[in-house]
Design an enzyme around this catalytic site. Structure first.
Site, PDB file in Angstrom:
ATOM      1  N   VAL A 729       0.858  -1.185   0.000  1.00  0.00           N
ATOM      2  CA  VAL A 729       0.000   0.000   0.000  1.00  0.00           C
ATOM      3  C   VAL A 729       0.897   1.239   0.000  1.00  0.00           C
ATOM      4  CG1 VAL A 729      -1.813   1.260   1.188  1.00  0.00           C
ATOM      5  CG2 VAL A 729      -1.810  -1.238   1.221  1.00  0.00           C
ATOM      6  N   LEU A 730       0.857   2.003  -1.088  1.00  0.00           N
ATOM      7  CA  LEU A 730       1.756   3.145  -1.271  1.00  0.00           C
ATOM      8  C   LEU A 730       0.963   4.378  -1.662  1.00  0.00           C
ATOM      9  CD1 LEU A 730       4.356   1.339  -3.519  1.00  0.00           C
ATOM     10  CD2 LEU A 730       4.993   2.451  -1.410  1.00  0.00           C
ATOM     11  N   GLY A 739      -6.752  11.438   2.843  1.00  0.00           N
ATOM     12  CA  GLY A 739      -7.722  10.350   2.850  1.00  0.00           C
ATOM     13  C   GLY A 739      -7.626   9.430   1.645  1.00  0.00           C
ATOM     14  N   LEU A 740      -6.586   9.613   0.796  1.00  0.00           N
ATOM     15  CA  LEU A 740      -6.475   8.796  -0.406  1.00  0.00           C
ATOM     16  C   LEU A 740      -6.058   7.364  -0.082  1.00  0.00           C
ATOM     17  CD1 LEU A 740      -4.799  11.342  -2.862  1.00  0.00           C
ATOM     18  CD2 LEU A 740      -7.211  10.700  -2.683  1.00  0.00           C
ATOM     19  N   GLY A 741      -5.162   7.196   0.908  1.00  0.00           N
ATOM     20  CA  GLY A 741      -4.765   5.851   1.308  1.00  0.00           C
ATOM     21  C   GLY A 741      -5.944   5.054   1.835  1.00  0.00           C
ATOM     22  N   SER A 766       4.205  -1.914  12.667  1.00  0.00           N
ATOM     23  CA  SER A 766       3.561  -1.518  13.927  1.00  0.00           C
ATOM     24  C   SER A 766       3.125  -0.059  13.929  1.00  0.00           C
ATOM     25  CB  SER A 766       4.511  -1.782  15.105  1.00  0.00           C
ATOM     26  OG  SER A 766       5.725  -1.049  14.945  1.00  0.00           O
ATOM     27  N   TYR A 772      -4.935   0.751   9.898  1.00  0.00           N
ATOM     28  CA  TYR A 772      -5.705  -0.365   9.370  1.00  0.00           C
ATOM     29  C   TYR A 772      -6.804  -0.802  10.326  1.00  0.00           C
ATOM     30  CZ  TYR A 772      -2.262  -0.788   5.652  1.00  0.00           C
ATOM     31  OH  TYR A 772      -1.485  -0.544   4.564  1.00  0.00           O
TER      32      TYR A 772
END
Length: 793
Positions: A729-730, A739-741, A766, A772
């Site tokens: 995830v980049l 909020g794009l991630g 961590s 997530y």
């Protein structure tokens, strides 16, 4: 010349219609806008010459009511004093009714020194208008009959606005010792200089300065008055600054400096830099004032030289003031004073003319800039016209009659220099749609971030549910396990009571908020998808079936560990503490299995067979159809830059990605480089590769080609049936924090869920576990551990 605007009476019915009124030369007309109000005619002080506080009267409008337009009679005091008293009394505008039947005139400010305490003139901010005697009498009659008189003052056509350029001119004077008017003029030149130069440099305006002169009658050419006030043998004259012919500077000194300023503009304009005129006149007023006896040709020359303008050309333009000849520049100025077309004669200093219409109002930066902005054709205004200091603040009164969401502090009311508009807003990249007056609704991607999209949401017992779904452009739908309108309420469905689930003979059903629990008796294991209870151990079913199932599970787990090992060794991920996370949802349990697989087991149990029937593998065509179904592309965010360029953030789950673009993105976020061949293989063997691209599209005002670059990606591997793992995830650091991630991961998860893959996991550093967790991932659910195998060599 009398400048007019429209006055529209909307009630009572007997007065309905559009009337003309003359704009006062003070206060601030709302050029380009409108103002609605209710008329009040005072019972006392009907000419408005006294303070209304002295007669205990206030015209302040009540909350939710129309602003007050005060009607007063003409006579007994200056127009400006009437307006000042009305403003202090709380009126939003003043209407002065003429006291005789005649053509409308311009209400002007008193000459400097003629009014007592006339410094209040510059403090008048309410608009003013002179109306005819007949209209004033009709309004008074209606008010006396207890009828409400509502009026709409309309300045939208007070200035023509035919195209995307405004032509304006200022009739001014170099005299800086004429009292209040001269001080006002100089202060305006200083404050407006920056705006004027910016508009001129960008091609939005064409400005021309002008100077008023008069000629001396031939019979008086040899008098002391003409000789001291005129040049070129009485052809061009100006009043004596001190009104005293025996001291100080003479009128001819003013004419010569006016001529030098006009010639400066001519030379600067010919060199392609007309905006330098503003530098010269402001610098001259500061460096060469009359009060310091520096109002001289020598001081003027120093200012010209400091600005780098050709002094010789200016002197040639000025010519010989003592010669009995015409000066072309001043002759043109005298001819320009005469009115043409819709513009009247210029007789008052200072006078501002915008698009061939004389400006009426205060000579301040904000007021004049607003008038100039009103001269542009709508949608062609420069960005300077759209700044907050140009707003009319009509939204402060009853929210301008527009839609608003007080709980979220969102409103459709937007102030502009033309007045307020009711337009559904864009808030934090979320677009609201609706009429702007009674309804606005969040729409598009990320709409649930804004007040939950206007949908229902609830939380209970550590669980939270929402009726807003980001995948939907609009609308609210109660989540599974609830029913209702999705907006005001979603009620829990009691699946146990309705007998819609958990109905097998060995099942025990317990309703929970938003879901249910189903347990089996006698050591059996409940399968939610098929609503059956099966044995937990191989003895419960045919041993061959469960041994085969057990081998498959071990093989899948082994493949996942091996994939991670290969990833760790071959891609050289730095040593970090990783946490294995599972996605937990209401309807998808951690060990969710594909229905067709358990259908065969169920069939075997019911028929007491020892041979398991397994669905045949999908054909090549079916797999291609599956891949096509996975591919989707849509605009996630769209925004317009100040230069008109449009940037779109595009989400795609099926687009080809160049490995060099991924490598560049890894460099930006500080990840170690990976062999391109293996990176390409990883992409090819991934189940889904989701990406975010920034697409910059030039507007018709800008040049250039469309640019598209990778700013984010994530991928998932899967067994195409039960399990999927999210990797890599980049998000480009320059786009993080928007909020794009979150959107990228959510879209990837939803795509997997649509493919009936409910067991989704990932490995998280961590530092990003909280990120997530907010997306629904859980560490070690029901005691499940992520385990790693490392070689001992």
């Amino acid at each position: 010349m009398v400048e007019k605007n429209n006055l529209k009476v909307t009630s009572p019915k007997s007065l309905k219609g559009v009337y003309e009124c003359a704009i006062g030369n003070f206060g601030i007309p709302k050029y380009g806008g409108t103002l609605i109000g209710s008329v009040v005619y005072p019972k006392v002080n009907q000419k408005g010459c006294k303070s209304f506080s002295d007669v205990d009267t206030s015209f302040q409008s009540k909350p939710g009511g129309f602003p007050t337009f005060l009607l007063v009679d003409r006579g007994d005091c200056y127009f400006t004093l009437k307006a000042w008293n009305a403003q202090n009394g709380g009126a939003a505008a003043i209407l002065v009714a003429d006291n005789k039947a005649e053509q409308l005139i311009t209400m002007d400010t008193p000459e400097g020194g003629n009014a007592v305490n006339d410094d209040y003139v510059e403090k008048i901010t309410i608009p003013s208008a002179l109306i005819s005697k007949s209209l004033g009498d009709s309004i008074k009659t209606a008010l006396s009959n207890s009828e409400m008189v509502n009026i709409n003052l309309d300045w939208r056509e007070a200035l023509p606005h035919p195209d995307d350029r405004v032509e304006y001119e200022l009739w001014t004077n170099s005299n800086n010792e004429c009292g209040l008017k001269c001080d006002t003029q100089i202060n305006f030149l200083k404050s407006f200089k920056g705006s004027a130069q910016l508009l001129e440099k960008q091609g939005f305006t064409q400005f021309t300065p002008h100077y008023i002169t008069w000629y001396c009658p031939e019979a008086f050419l040899l008098t002391k008055q003409c000789k001291s006030q005129c040049i070129n043998h009485g052809r061009y004259c100006a009043p004596d600054p001190e009104q005293d012919f025996n001291k100080g500077y003479d009128g001819k000194d003013v004419v010569i400096q006016n001529l030098r300023q006009a010639c400066f503009f001519k030379v600067a304009n010919e060199s392609g830099k007309p905006w330098q005129w503003w530098d010269y006149v402001t610098d001259f007023s500061i460096r060469c004032p009359m009060k310091d006896n520096k109002y001289t040709e020598e001081c003027s020359d120093q200012v010209i030289k400091s600005l780098g303008v050709d002094l010789k050309k200016i002197k040639d333009c000025v010519g010989d003031p003592h010669a009995d000849v015409e000066n072309p520049v001043l002759k043109f100025e005298q001819e320009a004073q005469i009115g043409k077309g819709t513009r009247g004669d210029v007789t008052i200093l200072p006078t501002l003319v915008i698009n061939e219409r004389q400006y009426r109002g205060k000579l301040t930066r904000a007021a004049v800039l607003k008038a100039i902005c009103a001269g542009f054709q709508e949608t062609t205004e420069p960005s300077m016209c759209l700044t907050t200091d140009m707003e009319t603040n009509e939204c402060l009164e009853n929210n301008g009659g527009c839609w608003q969401d007080k709980s979220a502090n969102i409103t459709a009311c937007r102030d502009t220099f033309r007045g307020r508009v009711c337009e559904c807003p864009i808030v934090q990249n979320v677009k609201f749609v609706g009429d702007g007056y009674t309804h606005c609704e969040a729409s598009g991607a990320l709409r649930c971030e804004m007040n939950n999209g206007g949908c229902w949401k609830g939380a209970q017992g550590g669980k939270a549910y929402s009726a807003c779904i980001d995948d939907h452009t609009k609308g609210c739908t109660c989540p599974p396990g609830f029913r209702g309108d999705g907006i005001n309420s979603c009620e829990d469905i009691d699946e146990c009571k309705e007998k819609s689930v958990c109905q097998c003979p060995e099942c025990r059903c317990k309703n929970t908020w938003g879901s249910y629990e189903c347990k089996c008796s006698s050591g059996l294991f409940y399968m939610q998808e098929n609503d059956i209870c099966i044995g937990k151990y191989s003895a419960s079913v045919s041993s061959g079936s469960f041994i085969w199932m057990f081998i498959l599970i071990l093989a899948g787990a082994g493949a996942g560990v091996y994939a991670f090992y290969k990833y760790r060794i071959q891609f050289a991920v730095p040593e970090k503490l990783f946490i294995f996370l599972f996605l937990t949802t209401t309807k998808f349990k951690t060990f969710q299995l594909k229905a067709s697989f358990w259908e065969s087991i169920k069939s075997g149990l019911i028929k007491n067979k020892t041979t398991q029937v397994i669905d045949p593998p999908s054909t090549e065509e079916e797999e291609e159809e599956d891949e096509e179904a996975l591919g989707q592309e849509f605009v996630l965010v769209e925004k317009t830059e100040p230069d008109g360029t449009i940037e779109q953030i595009i989400f795609s789950s099926g687009a080809d990605i160049d490995v060099y673009d991924i490598q560049a993105l890894c460099d930006k976020v500080g990840w170690p480089r990976r062999p391109l061949s293996k990176l390409a293989a990883a992409l090819k063997n991934s189940y889904i590769v989701a990406s975010l691209h920034s697409c910059t599209c030039p507007s018709y005002l800008t040049e250039g080609n469309e640019e598209k670059r990778l700013i984010g990606m994530a991928r998932a591997t899967s067994d195409h049936a039960f399990n999927a793992t999210i990797w890599d995830v980049l998000v480009d650091p320059s786009y993080q924090g928007q909020g794009l991630g979150k959107a990228l991961v959510e879209k990837l998860i939803r795509t997997l869920l649509q493919r009936d893959i409910g067991n989704i996991s990932l490995f998280a550093d961590s530092k990003v576990v909280e990120f997530y967790s907010n997306l629904g991932f859980e560490a070690d659910p029901e005691g499940i551990k992520g385990m790693f195998w490392y070689p001992n060599y």
